[in-house]
Design an enzyme around this catalytic site. Structure first.
Site, PDB file in Angstrom:
ATOM      1  N   ARG A  64      52.846  43.719   5.508  1.00 33.22           N
ATOM      2  CA  ARG A  64      54.334  43.670   5.213  1.00 33.22           C
ATOM      3  C   ARG A  64      54.705  42.299   4.363  1.00 33.22           C
ATOM      4  NH1 ARG A  64      56.910  43.716  11.060  1.00 33.22           N
ATOM      5  NH2 ARG A  64      58.791  43.901  10.200  1.00 33.22           N
ATOM      6  N   LYS A  73      68.036  39.400   9.035  1.00 34.03           N
ATOM      7  CA  LYS A  73      68.905  40.231   8.384  1.00 34.03           C
ATOM      8  C   LYS A  73      69.618  40.996   9.365  1.00 34.03           C
ATOM      9  CE  LYS A  73      65.739  42.282   5.854  1.00 34.03           C
ATOM     10  NZ  LYS A  73      64.588  41.686   6.420  1.00 34.03           N
ATOM     11  N   ARG A  96      59.604  38.779  18.917  1.00 30.35           N
ATOM     12  CA  ARG A  96      60.961  39.681  18.583  1.00 30.35           C
ATOM     13  C   ARG A  96      60.805  40.963  19.611  1.00 30.35           C
ATOM     14  NH1 ARG A  96      62.858  42.001  13.190  1.00 30.35           N
ATOM     15  NH2 ARG A  96      61.061  42.638  12.690  1.00 30.35           N
ATOM     16  N   ARG A 154      65.117  47.175  -1.303  1.00 28.57           N
ATOM     17  CA  ARG A 154      63.744  46.232  -1.067  1.00 28.57           C
ATOM     18  C   ARG A 154      62.940  46.312  -2.390  1.00 28.57           C
ATOM     19  NH1 ARG A 154      63.867  46.821   5.050  1.00 28.57           N
ATOM     20  NH2 ARG A 154      62.587  45.322   5.685  1.00 28.57           N
ATOM     21  N   ARG A 197      58.651  45.931  18.403  1.00 29.64           N
ATOM     22  CA  ARG A 197      58.311  47.110  17.814  1.00 29.64           C
ATOM     23  C   ARG A 197      57.044  47.436  17.130  1.00 29.64           C
ATOM     24  NH1 ARG A 197      62.924  45.826  12.636  1.00 29.64           N
ATOM     25  NH2 ARG A 197      61.162  46.255  11.515  1.00 29.64           N
TER      26      ARG A 197
HETATM   27  P1  AMP Z   1      63.427  46.979   8.860  1.00 31.25           P
HETATM   28  O1  AMP Z   1      63.987  47.380  10.259  1.00 31.25           O
HETATM   29  O2  AMP Z   1      64.575  46.556   7.927  1.00 31.25           O
HETATM   30  O3  AMP Z   1      62.301  46.046   9.126  1.00 31.25           O
HETATM   31  O4  AMP Z   1      62.623  48.313   8.241  1.00 31.25           O
HETATM   32  C1  AMP Z   1      61.493  48.848   9.175  1.00 31.25           C
HETATM   33  C2  AMP Z   1      60.734  49.675   8.130  1.00 31.25           C
HETATM   34  O5  AMP Z   1      61.270  50.722   7.544  1.00 31.25           O
HETATM   35  C3  AMP Z   1      60.272  48.846   6.960  1.00 31.25           C
HETATM   36  O6  AMP Z   1      58.751  48.180   7.514  1.00 31.25           O
HETATM   37  C4  AMP Z   1      59.616  50.067   5.886  1.00 31.25           C
HETATM   38  O7  AMP Z   1      58.603  50.775   6.319  1.00 31.25           O
HETATM   39  C5  AMP Z   1      60.900  50.893   6.129  1.00 31.25           C
HETATM   40  N1  AMP Z   1      62.221  50.667   5.341  1.00 31.25           N
HETATM   41  C6  AMP Z   1      63.205  49.903   5.721  1.00 31.25           C
HETATM   42  N2  AMP Z   1      64.067  49.770   4.457  1.00 31.25           N
HETATM   43  C7  AMP Z   1      63.414  49.971   3.536  1.00 31.25           C
HETATM   44  C8  AMP Z   1      63.771  50.094   2.032  1.00 31.25           C
HETATM   45  N3  AMP Z   1      64.735  49.610   1.533  1.00 31.25           N
HETATM   46  N4  AMP Z   1      62.649  50.434   1.146  1.00 31.25           N
HETATM   47  C9  AMP Z   1      61.484  51.109   1.699  1.00 31.25           C
HETATM   48  N5  AMP Z   1      61.441  50.888   2.946  1.00 31.25           N
HETATM   49  C10 AMP Z   1      62.320  50.649   4.066  1.00 31.25           C
END
Ligand code: AMP
Length: 213
Positions: A167, A10, A123, A84, A156
């Protein structure tokens, strides 16, 4: 919007879309990591949740998205990693309706669990701008510096193998139901995300050119 499992590409595709089409992107994950680096209460609280593989509450995420849209949402925009949960998707429908805006495309990046595990295990992400690459890229393994902003490329803290399991469980329970939510309209398109970034992007470009006015 770009939807899919952790490691489905993404963030990478969102970045390619911004560069190619000059469309603004918002990603709650990126906003929350910035808040964490600034050590705000929100950033620190979200970091605790993310580090354990959980999702941040719908209220907080929807609030972040609304704020972002008020500042940047006049023209087109891409959501990376939002929504999400079905609750977030429902709130987004209301927000878009209020703004008299339509959802042109919901792109679901389909990836196998093996692809996810391989990608997450290697990553590297720029701490400053979010550029994502892989440890297997010799260039970055030797000199972990972002080619776009000179920021440090790091692993990360939620890309740990044991956190990944949580996750993935969260993804299956809370995010996969979005497939049937968006199947009701005609915005949903599935793309095979197991391929290299350029092949996936070519399909996305074709979809955007066909579907977005
Ligand atoms: P990402 O960089 O999109 O993988 O997001 C990193 C972390 O941020 C996720 O594992 C969640 O803990 C939080 N997060 C990001 N987007 C959302 C969302 N739409 N709803 C809830 N938590 C989110």
């Amino acid at each position: 919007m770009l939807l899919g499992a952790p490691g489905s590409g993404k963030g990478t595709q969102a970045e390619m879309i911004t560069r190619h089409f000059a469309i603004a992107v918002t990603s709650p994950g990126t906003i929350l990591r910035r808040e964490r680096d600034l050590e705000t209460p929100l950033g620190l609280e979200a970091d605790e949740i993310s580090k354990q593989g959980g999702l941040v509450s719908d209220e907080i995420i929807v609030h972040l998205i609304e704020d972002w849209l008020n500042l940047h949402g006049r023209d087109g925009f891409v959501f990376d990693g939002f929504p999400r949960t079905v609750k977030q998707a429902e709130r987004l429908s209301e927000i878009l309706q209020k703004r008299k805006a339509a959802l042109d495309l919901a792109i679901w990046l389909e990836v196998s669990e093996q692809t996810v595990r391989d990608r997450i295990a290697s990553r590297l992400q720029c701490r400053r701008c979010g550029f994502t690459t892989s440890l297997t890229s010799a260039h970055f393994a030797e000199r972990p510096v972002c080619p776009y902003c000179d920021g440090p490329l790091i692993r990360r803290n939620d890309d740990d193998a044991s956190v990944l399991q949580t996750r993935l469980t969260e993804f299956k329970a809370k995010t996969e139901p979005l497939l049937s939510f968006y199947e009701k309209g005609d915005a949903l398109h599935r793309i095979d995300g197991n391929r290299d970034r350029e092949s996936v992007f070519a399909d996305i470009v074709a979809l955007i050119e066909e579907r977005v006015p």
